[in-house]
Design a protein around this motif. Structure first.
Motif: not given
Length: 83
Positions: A48-52, A54-59
């Motif tokens: 969740q922190r990475l998605e906030r 701007g990183y996409a999931h599994n990137s």
């Protein structure tokens, strides 16, 4: 007729040993399960922190701090520049 003695010396310890073994096994398995749950919760929080940010999931992530260190070495004449 034989009467039971209240303070016998030859009390069976096998049932209590089995009960203790069972309790220890149960505690160990519970702690392993708790560790797995904590790991999954930590992964979810990190995702969740990475998605906030701007990183996409599994990137794949690119480390920015290494880029800054590389630029500093280049500008200061790091090893291999001959100067």
């Amino acid at each position: 007729m034989k009467l039971p003695l209240p303070f016998r010396r030859d009390r069976p310890i096998i049932p209590s040993a089995n009960a203790q073994d069972h309790a220890e096994r149960l505690i160990a398995e519970s702690l392993r399960m708790l560790g797995q749950v904590c790991s999954k919760v930590a992964d979810a929080i990190e995702a969740q922190r990475l998605e906030r940010q701007g990183y996409a999931h599994n990137s794949y992530l690119r480390r920015l701090d290494l880029d800054e260190d590389d630029e500093a070495k280049k500008s200061s004449g790091g090893p291999g520049t001959g100067g």
